[in-house]
Design a protein around this motif. Sequence first.
Motif, PDB file in Angstrom:
ATOM      1  N   ASP A   6       4.851 -14.562   2.221  1.00 33.56           N
ATOM      2  CA  ASP A   6       4.149 -13.213   2.225  1.00 33.56           C
ATOM      3  C   ASP A   6       5.394 -12.200   3.175  1.00 33.56           C
ATOM      4  N   ALA A   7       5.993 -12.912   4.106  1.00 32.92           N
ATOM      5  CA  ALA A   7       7.213 -11.638   4.646  1.00 32.92           C
ATOM      6  C   ALA A   7       7.963 -10.486   3.472  1.00 32.92           C
ATOM      7  N   ASN A   8       8.298 -10.999   2.488  1.00 31.72           N
ATOM      8  CA  ASN A   8       8.789 -10.184   1.789  1.00 31.72           C
ATOM      9  C   ASN A   8       7.757  -9.663   0.499  1.00 31.72           C
ATOM     10  N   LYS A   9       6.264  -9.246   0.906  1.00 32.56           N
ATOM     11  CA  LYS A   9       5.207  -8.476  -0.489  1.00 32.56           C
ATOM     12  C   LYS A   9       4.441  -7.613   0.680  1.00 32.56           C
ATOM     13  N   LYS A  10       3.894  -6.445  -0.416  1.00 35.70           N
ATOM     14  CA  LYS A  10       3.117  -5.815  -0.054  1.00 35.70           C
ATOM     15  C   LYS A  10       2.226  -5.643  -0.964  1.00 35.70           C
ATOM     16  N   ILE A  11       0.937  -4.985  -0.592  1.00 35.79           N
ATOM     17  CA  ILE A  11       0.304  -4.503  -1.489  1.00 35.79           C
ATOM     18  C   ILE A  11      -0.412  -3.691  -1.466  1.00 35.79           C
ATOM     19  N   GLU A  12      -0.436  -2.538  -2.720  1.00 37.24           N
ATOM     20  CA  GLU A  12      -0.792  -1.567  -3.006  1.00 37.24           C
ATOM     21  C   GLU A  12      -2.202  -1.584  -3.220  1.00 37.24           C
ATOM     22  N   ILE A  13      -3.025  -0.762  -3.146  1.00 38.20           N
ATOM     23  CA  ILE A  13      -4.058  -0.715  -3.443  1.00 38.20           C
ATOM     24  C   ILE A  13      -4.905   0.808  -3.296  1.00 38.20           C
ATOM     25  N   PHE A  14      -5.821   1.196  -4.991  1.00 37.27           N
ATOM     26  CA  PHE A  14      -5.937   2.074  -5.557  1.00 37.27           C
ATOM     27  C   PHE A  14      -7.824   2.550  -5.207  1.00 37.27           C
ATOM     28  N   THR A  36      -0.756  -2.105   2.330  1.00 38.06           N
ATOM     29  CA  THR A  36      -0.468  -3.006   3.304  1.00 38.06           C
ATOM     30  C   THR A  36      -0.019  -4.099   3.432  1.00 38.06           C
ATOM     31  N   ASP A  37       0.061  -5.171   3.710  1.00 33.52           N
ATOM     32  CA  ASP A  37       1.074  -6.536   4.319  1.00 33.52           C
ATOM     33  C   ASP A  37      -0.005  -7.540   3.994  1.00 33.52           C
ATOM     34  N   TYR A  38       1.165  -8.330   2.853  1.00 34.60           N
ATOM     35  CA  TYR A  38       0.339  -9.362   1.905  1.00 34.60           C
ATOM     36  C   TYR A  38       0.112 -10.491   3.225  1.00 34.60           C
ATOM     37  N   GLY A  96     -19.899   3.922  -8.054  1.00 36.04           N
ATOM     38  CA  GLY A  96     -19.274   4.253  -9.876  1.00 36.04           C
ATOM     39  C   GLY A  96     -17.989   3.939  -9.473  1.00 36.04           C
ATOM     40  N   TYR A  97     -16.712   4.444  -8.216  1.00 39.15           N
ATOM     41  CA  TYR A  97     -15.782   4.450  -8.029  1.00 39.15           C
ATOM     42  C   TYR A  97     -15.682   2.045  -8.395  1.00 39.15           C
ATOM     43  N   GLU A  98     -13.993   2.174  -8.386  1.00 36.41           N
ATOM     44  CA  GLU A  98     -13.498   0.819  -8.607  1.00 36.41           C
ATOM     45  C   GLU A  98     -12.135   0.387  -7.844  1.00 36.41           C
ATOM     46  N   VAL A  99     -11.830  -0.516  -7.840  1.00 33.94           N
ATOM     47  CA  VAL A  99     -10.810  -0.744  -6.921  1.00 33.94           C
ATOM     48  C   VAL A  99      -9.385  -1.058  -7.824  1.00 33.94           C
ATOM     49  N   GLN A 100      -8.337  -1.147  -7.862  1.00 35.16           N
ATOM     50  CA  GLN A 100      -7.063  -1.750  -8.796  1.00 35.16           C
ATOM     51  C   GLN A 100      -6.199  -1.724  -7.252  1.00 35.16           C
ATOM     52  N   TYR A 101      -5.358  -2.743  -7.654  1.00 31.50           N
ATOM     53  CA  TYR A 101      -3.678  -2.896  -7.076  1.00 31.50           C
ATOM     54  C   TYR A 101      -3.362  -4.231  -7.743  1.00 31.50           C
ATOM     55  N   LYS A 102      -1.743  -3.203  -6.819  1.00 30.92           N
ATOM     56  CA  LYS A 102       0.292  -4.066  -7.727  1.00 30.92           C
ATOM     57  C   LYS A 102       0.125  -5.054  -6.371  1.00 30.92           C
ATOM     58  N   ILE A 103       0.841  -6.015  -7.283  1.00 29.89           N
ATOM     59  CA  ILE A 103       1.491  -6.705  -5.696  1.00 29.89           C
ATOM     60  C   ILE A 103       2.981  -6.471  -5.936  1.00 29.89           C
ATOM     61  N   TYR A 104       3.821  -6.586  -4.818  1.00 27.36           N
ATOM     62  CA  TYR A 104       5.492  -5.748  -5.287  1.00 27.36           C
ATOM     63  C   TYR A 104       5.964  -6.565  -4.264  1.00 27.36           C
ATOM     64  N   GLN A 105       6.975  -7.514  -4.988  1.00 22.12           N
ATOM     65  CA  GLN A 105       7.724  -8.322  -4.206  1.00 22.12           C
ATOM     66  C   GLN A 105       9.069  -8.200  -3.898  1.00 22.12           C
ATOM     67  N   ALA A 106       9.937  -8.056  -2.749  1.00 24.12           N
ATOM     68  CA  ALA A 106      10.801  -7.156  -2.237  1.00 24.12           C
ATOM     69  C   ALA A 106      11.728  -8.851  -3.175  1.00 24.12           C
ATOM     70  N   MET A 107      12.832  -8.399  -3.690  1.00 25.62           N
ATOM     71  CA  MET A 107      13.754  -8.996  -3.553  1.00 25.62           C
ATOM     72  C   MET A 107      14.989 -10.126  -2.101  1.00 25.62           C
ATOM     73  N   PRO A 108      15.455 -11.209  -2.740  1.00 18.48           N
ATOM     74  CA  PRO A 108      15.950 -11.991  -1.029  1.00 18.48           C
ATOM     75  C   PRO A 108      17.168 -11.623  -0.660  1.00 18.48           C
ATOM     76  N   GLU A 109      17.725 -10.909  -1.284  1.00 16.85           N
ATOM     77  CA  GLU A 109      19.098 -10.020  -0.985  1.00 16.85           C
ATOM     78  C   GLU A 109      18.840  -9.028  -0.408  1.00 16.85           C
ATOM     79  N   GLN A 110      19.578  -8.579   0.626  1.00 14.57           N
ATOM     80  CA  GLN A 110      20.146  -7.686   1.897  1.00 14.57           C
ATOM     81  C   GLN A 110      21.300  -6.486   0.948  1.00 14.57           C
ATOM     82  N   PHE A 111      21.326  -5.554   1.036  1.00 19.07           N
ATOM     83  CA  PHE A 111      21.763  -4.680   0.323  1.00 19.07           C
ATOM     84  C   PHE A 111      22.732  -4.076   1.672  1.00 19.07           C
TER      85      PHE A 111
END
Length: 164
Positions: A54-62, A126-128, A141-156
């Motif tokens: 969960d710490a490596n994920k975010k959710i974007e809501i539209f 928002t946080d996952y 009359g409106y709808e909700v869509q979302y995307k889930i983002y996941q960070a790579m485990p490596e730190q650069f």
Amino acid sequence: MIKFFSNLTILILLVSSTLLFAQNIKVDTSVFPKAQKGYEQFIIEVPHSSLEEDANKKIEIFVGKYMDVDTCNRHSLMGEFQSKDLQGWGYSYLEFNTNGDAISTMMGCGDNKMVSKFVTGQSYLTDYNGRMPIVIYVPEGYEVQYKIYQAMPEQFKALQTPKK
């Protein structure tokens, strides 16, 4: 008799496919308020994962709706999210408010071609949390869509500019 069985088979297939594709909400959301008049309640059930994942994920809501728009301008729905506390529970929920106005850039389109496009307002990041649903209230009359983002485990490491 054969016609009866073929019709029965078709009916069974239709019912079972409808049940397979119907979205069933699996979590109890009864503690959240009912949607006010003119609003609808949407629920995002994120897949369960560990705290580390969960710490490596975010959710974007539209929030948006499909509109007929031209192909050369950018379009956006006017509106905003508000996070509200669910009193006594330690949870929160989202409310999206809009009067339905949309804005766009004003470039001249040579072809005047129109397409149906999902026009959204500003998104909400928002946080996952794989253990809690996200509850959102939006105008009818409106709808909700979302995307889930996941960070790579490596730190650069960033490159530092040399001092002069």
